[in-house]
Design a protein around this motif. Sequence first.
Motif, PDB file in Angstrom:
ATOM      1  N   ASN A   3      27.024   1.163  57.212  1.00  0.00           N
ATOM      2  CA  ASN A   3      26.023   2.063  57.777  1.00  0.00           C
ATOM      3  C   ASN A   3      26.654   3.074  58.718  1.00  0.00           C
ATOM      4  N   ALA A   4      27.662   2.638  59.480  1.00  0.00           N
ATOM      5  CA  ALA A   4      28.322   3.538  60.425  1.00  0.00           C
ATOM      6  C   ALA A   4      29.059   4.654  59.683  1.00  0.00           C
ATOM      7  N   VAL A   5      29.751   4.292  58.591  1.00  0.00           N
ATOM      8  CA  VAL A   5      30.453   5.308  57.794  1.00  0.00           C
ATOM      9  C   VAL A   5      29.455   6.297  57.210  1.00  0.00           C
ATOM     10  N   PHE A   6      28.339   5.767  56.700  1.00  0.00           N
ATOM     11  CA  PHE A   6      27.318   6.646  56.117  1.00  0.00           C
ATOM     12  C   PHE A   6      26.767   7.610  57.160  1.00  0.00           C
ATOM     13  N   GLU A   7      26.432   7.096  58.335  1.00  0.00           N
ATOM     14  CA  GLU A   7      25.858   7.952  59.379  1.00  0.00           C
ATOM     15  C   GLU A   7      26.837   9.038  59.798  1.00  0.00           C
ATOM     16  N   THR A   8      28.130   8.701  59.814  1.00  0.00           N
ATOM     17  CA  THR A   8      29.146   9.707  60.168  1.00  0.00           C
ATOM     18  C   THR A   8      29.173  10.821  59.124  1.00  0.00           C
ATOM     19  N   ASN A  13      27.288  16.418  57.579  1.00  0.00           N
ATOM     20  CA  ASN A  13      26.753  17.153  56.435  1.00  0.00           C
ATOM     21  C   ASN A  13      27.759  17.207  55.283  1.00  0.00           C
ATOM     22  N   GLN A  14      28.408  16.062  55.031  1.00  0.00           N
ATOM     23  CA  GLN A  14      29.439  16.002  53.993  1.00  0.00           C
ATOM     24  C   GLN A  14      28.949  15.342  52.702  1.00  0.00           C
ATOM     25  N   LEU A 149      31.255  10.486  47.434  1.00  0.00           N
ATOM     26  CA  LEU A 149      32.659  10.320  47.827  1.00  0.00           C
ATOM     27  C   LEU A 149      33.505  11.497  47.363  1.00  0.00           C
ATOM     28  N   ALA A 150      33.199  12.000  46.148  1.00  0.00           N
ATOM     29  CA  ALA A 150      33.945  13.158  45.653  1.00  0.00           C
ATOM     30  C   ALA A 150      33.674  14.399  46.496  1.00  0.00           C
ATOM     31  N   THR A 151      32.470  14.503  47.031  1.00  0.00           N
ATOM     32  CA  THR A 151      32.105  15.652  47.860  1.00  0.00           C
ATOM     33  C   THR A 151      32.694  15.538  49.265  1.00  0.00           C
ATOM     34  N   ALA A 152      32.644  14.340  49.837  1.00  0.00           N
ATOM     35  CA  ALA A 152      33.104  14.147  51.219  1.00  0.00           C
ATOM     36  C   ALA A 152      34.621  14.081  51.325  1.00  0.00           C
ATOM     37  N   TYR A 153      35.270  13.485  50.311  1.00  0.00           N
ATOM     38  CA  TYR A 153      36.723  13.290  50.361  1.00  0.00           C
ATOM     39  C   TYR A 153      37.347  13.770  49.049  1.00  0.00           C
ATOM     40  N   PRO A 154      37.328  15.063  48.755  1.00  0.00           N
ATOM     41  CA  PRO A 154      37.784  15.548  47.443  1.00  0.00           C
ATOM     42  C   PRO A 154      39.235  15.192  47.122  1.00  0.00           C
TER      43      PRO A 154
END
Length: 635
Positions: A3-8, A13-14, A149-154
């Motif tokens: 949940n913490a990773v998601f909220e970050t 806005n990633q 994940l592809a959008t946040a960490y390409p």
Amino acid sequence: MVNAVFETLKAKNQLPSPKGLALKIIQLTLKEDVTTREIAHALKTDPALSGRLIKMANVLMSYQTRPIVSIADAVMSLGLSIVRNMVLGLSLVEGGRDGACQKFDYQNFWSQSLLTAIAAKNFVEGRSMGATEEIFILGLLSQVGSLGLATAYPQEYSHILEKARAVDSGTSLIDLERTEFGLDHNQLTKEMLADWGLPQSFQLAVLHHENPALSDLTEGNRHWHILNILHIANYLSKTCLSHGQQRHEMVPKLIRTAARLGLEVDVFTELCDRTVQEWREWSKLFGIRSTEIPLFKEMLQNAPPSELETLDDGVPEISLGASYALRILVVEDDYATTSVLKRLLTKAGHAVATAENGVEAVSMLDKFIPQLIITDWHMPKMNGIEFCKALRSNELWRNVTVFVMMNQESSDRIEEIFEVGASDYLIKPVNSKALGARLFAIQRMVQLQDERELDYKQLRVVAAQLAASNQRLQQMALTDVLTSLPNRRHANDHLEQQWAMAERSGRPFSCMMVDVDFFKKVNDTYGHKVGDDVLKQVAQILRVSARKQDMVCRFGGEEFLVICPDAQTDQIYQYAERLRLNVAAKVIHLDTKVTVSIGVASKSPALLNAEMLLQLADKRLYKAKEIGRNCTVWN
């Protein structure tokens, strides 16, 4: 941590999210006082989106008598919640056609997602497990965590995808994702669906749909069905979009998984081909690339039934019950259903033979000698009802247990099943727990029958060998196996004898009912082996503490009977207390103290027979238990 990773990611806005009009529509639907007119008015500002929604509504609401021709009709027919989710799905597709992650195939992602959505919709139709339009959205968004994940960490995700696809990679994609990001794509999908307000049952489904065995959902309930429908829809989409040998290896598992959900091969094949056809049409609506996929019948030709026999795909296990193996004959013309049942029963330790119809099954009876027959209702040549009639008309097979399988429960069909002599029925898909419970009952019955026949044979042999053995066998019949005390039968006989002697001689006569306190708690806490040891110790203490002329018997379960001839009324209480205190002081191997409660009764003119004496002792025993246990009641 997830949940913490998601909220970050959300805060930065990633993640993929609705934009423009889609975001406005979603915000409007969250207002308590919003009207369908306001939603329709907002949608009209984007003719392209309105057109897509109307087309989707007509397809998903095809059961309506009149077509949907306006956006207002679409909103009214679908409802605000479904319109909101459709807009969300369309927005994500529109905004996620490409991106910076080089190893992530965006077009293939949406192709597979759309195929999963259509398959889930088709599988759920007619099953009363939710609206097809809702299931469609669930399928469409079931893998959106991968896009996230592809959008946040390409760059990082591109490297992970390349590593996971390597032939010699010993680590799964999920493990790589968790190590790198602190969560995997399924966990991220769940968090995103929760943030968008989709039902909790959908969140559970996306979390475990790649491996339903990891969920703790009860087999057969609505959430379990949604999870497994999403699982098979996702696996179907992967199978269809695979090629060559990989597809060849995936088809057998797909067939068996469908059979576990009650979808026979012919029905499943038709659904799959319909899904692929609709997928080509929907791809145009969504602007998603589609490819040529062979008919499912052609795929099946490359996956012969023999491959299902050796496939290990996580078929659930059923309890061995009484650990007594049965000979079970499965009569079913659908080879996938046969394969699932055979593997399920074989893993439980039973010997299984199969037949494709009643005619073949009849020819196997004399050789296999089944103790249980599980037959389908609908089969060629001889169906399940005709097969039952044939069995019951034959003296040799009149008493064999028969279960009849059918696709849906119907009072008329159930009545017909029992009229032709079936023992029970099963609804497809067969619930492993329900089947296990039925098998347990059959195991006990067959085991008792076999043991009885074996006992008869042994008694005949013993009687023929030596007449003196009869006395030993009689003694065994009067003795409790666990404690070596006289059993209830012996106790009743001896009680009657002593009562008669006391009646003739006028001598005093008493008895005690002794019960081990909280014995169930001992079994639950320490196990039945320790419970048996406690009973043995109590029996030994009572036997050693009793007078020579007394008989200590195991009356049943944790109850003991002490028969006391020549015991004076004014002495019997002290005598019982001595037994009680000896038990409390001498039972070992337990952290908690073991005690007994005792009810005492003595012969008196008010008691007319031994049975009344026993009932009085039993009544006082219950009184001892009611007032707190570990005591003696004698008046």
